[in-house]
Design a protein around this motif. Structure first.
Motif, PDB file in Angstrom:
ATOM      1  N   ARG A 205       0.839  -1.191   0.000  1.00 22.38           N
ATOM      2  CA  ARG A 205       0.000   0.000   0.000  1.00 22.38           C
ATOM      3  C   ARG A 205       0.877   1.245   0.000  1.00 22.38           C
ATOM      4  O   ARG A 205       1.643   1.466   0.937  1.00 22.38           O
TER       5      ARG A 205
ATOM      6  N   GLY B 200      -0.253   4.436  -0.250  1.00 25.62           N
ATOM      7  CA  GLY B 200      -0.900   5.619   0.289  1.00 25.62           C
ATOM      8  C   GLY B 200      -1.625   6.421  -0.773  1.00 25.62           C
ATOM      9  O   GLY B 200      -1.729   6.041  -1.935  1.00 25.62           O
TER      10      GLY B 200
ATOM     11  N   THR C 114       6.573   7.513  -3.694  1.00 24.14           N
ATOM     12  CA  THR C 114       6.980   7.770  -2.314  1.00 24.14           C
ATOM     13  C   THR C 114       8.029   8.868  -2.248  1.00 24.14           C
ATOM     14  O   THR C 114       8.006   9.709  -1.347  1.00 24.14           O
TER      15      THR C 114
ATOM     16  N   LYS D 217      -5.856   6.156  -3.804  1.00 28.64           N
ATOM     17  CA  LYS D 217      -4.823   5.337  -3.168  1.00 28.64           C
ATOM     18  C   LYS D 217      -4.146   4.503  -4.246  1.00 28.64           C
ATOM     19  O   LYS D 217      -4.795   3.982  -5.148  1.00 28.64           O
TER      20      LYS D 217
END
Length: 813
Positions: A367, A369, A801, A375
């Protein structure tokens, strides 16, 4: 199948005009029925009353006594947009089976179809029922949808076509009872997923309720055993639309909608009793009747292990997604699982429950985010692959054993004084400053190959061996010719690595050209091997051109992490405005770029695709350039094939090619024709994408000789050469990396995007002319701009990320 189009104010009367209570005997279609939480809150249950639908079309309450939404400004006028027509169509074999079945079986098929429609609409209600509130509509809230569903039985050609028009009204009902317009973007984003859920539900219900065998066909399904000849006969409407799309040269959903309107006749109010009588008569002519239908029912369906079947759909869906992209969102996962569920007896609710559970708990899914409004997720396997690449690249970046000494660097640059300042900085960066991994990103036409030639001189002066690699053999050949770097394809390098025959050693500098097109799996293998043997890896490319076919965009991510030299001074285009237009295309300033071409008469608009193609060929002929100095570019192979034929016809008229020709791979080729090789042929010394001119064909047509643009001549037996075609035109993917004097580009269609447009606009030194249809251009070129500014830029999962949290990477476990 699910299509979606915006409705106009007059369409309410069309659907209501077809809806009749006694439709079976008197003609027309069944009355509409309401669906959705919003409809229930507004007191709309059961059959659709005409006054209620007319009022909702106008943005009013069902009784018409108050306005439920604010009017919207459109082209300077205040008006209400009624909503959207979501049309759910059963696969053709389902409709044909329905047309031949008994009344009892017909009813079962119709009920299965409508249940599937409702399951799909329930999904849209849950995820796409949204309305805006507050200043500027900044606040997005859930809203109940009001949907009027009208079941229709035929195409406009009166072929059997079971489908439902789900009219989503542009009135959303919020939890507090207030109302507002529905946001259309979520509906469009979730359309493909909703269609996949419809097909999954329908296939499961038909299997369970009728016992028919379901056959998966790519992303849809058909019923096994239904006469293909009868299906083909009952496809006249689709054939008419496709013919009109071909004439107009459009392939987008919007283009299909326009073609559907242009080809439709007034729908006749023929009773279903009469229609079925006619269809059954036609079926009998093909040897089909209710008895043939009965034979298909109650087929021996294998016993279903629901848990195992669901598990397999998830595994296959993840494999499919990650073969194309590094990360995904929930709707993309649900869509792929639903597609894999067809023919497995899995219902839509099971698909959604399985996906929800997997995204929450599966150890194989990571996951990432919230990114943007959704998401994002990736797989453990993909994350480990990316981590391997990035970790090993980081280790290589610290290895300075391949650095060229500053003295040698200065000496080599001093004898190559024609380089620009940024080219010299790029040479210094990749040869002198960096460790065993180095990157240079350069826009199209900035002289990357010449820069690499000088870097090669520096590396060789230091005693290193320089090898090259590229995805395409043509690009590898150009790297060899332009930079004097002995090069081959990445695939060949990987094959030699896998078989322990690689030439890459500790003293090797491996230059990868067009690295922006290399996907994560291939680059990870190259990085791993280079790190293991101690070689240096130099990646050169442009992430803004065509994207990798596989997952990720590692070239972009490595550049962000380890730095890169940039080349932005375009040298290819002679005119300053053209250089700026190329930059604007790359940066997404599409309107400015398009206007620059249009203001100089370099943007030609025709009514149909055929007209656009003939106008392109006419301009190409008038340019009167040597064949090697002009390039015709189109997005699809079908367009390229037609442009090749038109170009050949013009040259034949002017007797530039010999009259006598031979049929070769479904094309007629003549001495004098321009050709392109479509695969590598080592024995001939030709590579995929290499062009030449036919200079000889034997009298019996068994041998052909081609003079290559490189100056070499090759001869071969025609029967042994399936990989050659006419080469006046090329796809954009084949054209990346090419340079020509003038380019003639056919633009528009569902493949058009920012990356393709950038490549198309940057091929020619002197002039690029764009050709398109009026429908693809749109009013004031708005449609063309919209297509050209849409980016399909790929990313690694780690990129998400990094952009959100810096260099704190997601963990695979």
């Amino acid at each position: 199948m699910l299509s979606m189009s915006a409705m106009s104010g007059g369409q309410a009367g069309y659907y209501l005009g077809l809806a009749r209570e006694d439709y079976y005997l008197e003609g027309g279609e069944p009355p509409g029925v309401w669906f959705g939480q919003g409809a229930e809150t507004l007191g709309l249950v059961g059959e659709v009353e005409p006054d209620h639908l007319y009022n909702l079309f106008d943005g009013l309450s069902p009784s018409g006594d108050r306005m439920l939404v604010q009017l919207q400004q459109h082209e300077g006028k205040a008006e209400h947009r009624p909503g959207w027509d979501l049309t759910f169509s059963a696969p053709k074999s389902v409709s044909v089976l329905w047309s031949q079945a008994s009344d009892e079986i017909k009813k079962v098929i119709q009920e299965a179809h409508f249940w599937a429609v409702k399951e799909s609409l329930s999904y849209l209600q849950d995820v796409a029922g949204l309305t805006r509130r507050g200043k500027g509509g900044r606040q997005m809230e859930s809203a109940g949808l009001a949907v009027a569903c009208f079941e229709h039985s035929t195409s406009r050609a009166l072929d059997p076509q079971l489908h439902t028009h789900a009219l989503v009204m542009n009135i959303g009902v919020r939890e507090d009872g207030t109302t507002g317009t529905v946001s259309s973007l979520p509906l469009f984003l979730h359309k493909m997923t909703a269609g996949a859920l419809y097909r999954a539900e329908l296939s499961a219900r038909l299997e369970s309720d009728l016992g028919v065998e379901i056959e998966r066909q790519k992303t849809w399904f058909e019923i096994a055993g239904v006469s293909k000849e009868l299906v083909q006969f009952f496809s006249k409407r689709r054939e008419a639309i496709e013919a009109e799309m071909s004439r107009r040269g459009v392939a987008t959903a919007q283009g299909a909608a326009v073609a559907a309107i242009e080809t439709r006749d007034a729908k006749e109010a023929i009773s279903r009793a009469q229609l079925f009588e006619d269809w059954i008569r036609t079926g009998s002519e093909f040897g089909w009747s209710a008895s043939q239908v009965e034979r298909l029912l109650g087929s021996v369906i294998p016993a279903r292990n629901k848990e195992r079947e669901l598990s397999e759909t998830g595994i296959l869906a993840l494999a499919k997604i990650t073969s194309e992209q590094a990360h995904f969102c929930e709707r993309e996962f649900i869509r792929r699982v639903a597609e894999e569920s067809q023919g497995r007896g899995i219902f839509a609710k099971d698909v959604r429950a399985k996906c929800s559970l997997d995204l929450q708990r599966s150890p194989d899914i990571i996951r990432l985010g919230l990114h943007g409004s959704e998401k994002r997720y990736t797989t453990k396997q993909m994350l480990l692959l990316e981590k391997s690449l990035l970790d090993k690249a980081e280790q290589m970046a610290e290895n300075i054993l391949h650095q060229v000494s500053p003295d040698i660097g200065v000496k080599i640059l001093s004898v190559n004084g024609e380089l620009s300042e940024e080219q010299m900085k790029a040479v210094w960066h990749i040869a002198v400053e960096t460790g065993a991994v180095a990157l240079s990103s350069g826009m199209a036409g900035t002289g990357k190959t010449r820069m690499l030639d000088v870097a090669r001189q520096a590396w060789e002066a230091q005693g290193f061996t320089v090898l090259g690699a590229a995805l395409a053999a043509r690009a590898a050949g150009e790297l060899g010719a332009g930079a004097m770097i002995r090069s081959t394809t990445i695939a060949k390098h990987l094959h030699e690595i896998a078989n322990n025959r690689s030439e890459i050693k500790a003293d090797t500098v491996l230059v990868v050209d067009e690295a922006g097109m290399v996907a994560t799996p291939d680059l990870e293998k190259l990085v791993s091997f280079a790190q293991r043997v101690g070689a240096k890896l130099v990646l050169v490319g442009d992430e803004r051109q065509l994207q990798p076919i596989g997952p990720g965009a590692p070239f972009m991510e490595l550049g962000a992490r380890f730095g890169r030299a940039e080349l932005n001074d375009i040298r290819r285009q002679h005119d300053p405005w053209a250089r700026q237009a190329v930059k604007d295309m790359a940066d997404g300033n599409t309107k400015e770029a398009v206007n620059a071409f249009a203001s100089r008469g370099l943007l030609k608009i025709s009514e149909t695709k055929y007209d656009a193609m003939t106008e392109l060929i006419k301009s190409w002929r008038q340019a009167d350039l040597p064949l090697k100095e002009s390039l015709i570019i189109a997005s699809t192979r079908l367009e390229v094939r037609e442009l090749n034929r038109l170009a050949q016809d013009e040259r034949k008229k002017d007797k530039e090619i010999e009259e006598q020709g031979i049929e070769f791979n479904d094309e007629i080729m003549h001495v004098g024709d321009r050709v392109i090789f479509t695969k590598n042929h080592k024995t001939l010394g030709v590579v995929n994408g290499e062009r030449g001119t036919i200079v000889g064909i034997s009298g019996d047509g068994e041998r052909m000789s081609v003079s290559l643009d490189s100056g070499e001549k090759v001869s071969f037996e025609t029967i042994a050469m399936p990989d050659i075609s006419l080469g006046y035109a090329a796809t954009t993917h084949k054209a990346q990396g090419a340079t020509t004097k003038e380019a003639f580009v056919l633009v528009g269609g569902n493949m058009q995007d920012r990356e393709i447009s950038y490549v198309q606009a940057s091929r020619a030194r002197e002039r690029t002319t764009l050709f398109m249809t009026r429908s693809e251009a749109g009013d004031d070129l708005a449609q063309l701009v919209k297509e050209m500014e849409r980016s399909r830029q790929k990313e690694m999962a780690h990129t998400l990320t990094r952009l959100k949290h810096g260099l704190e990477d997601p963990q695979p476990s």
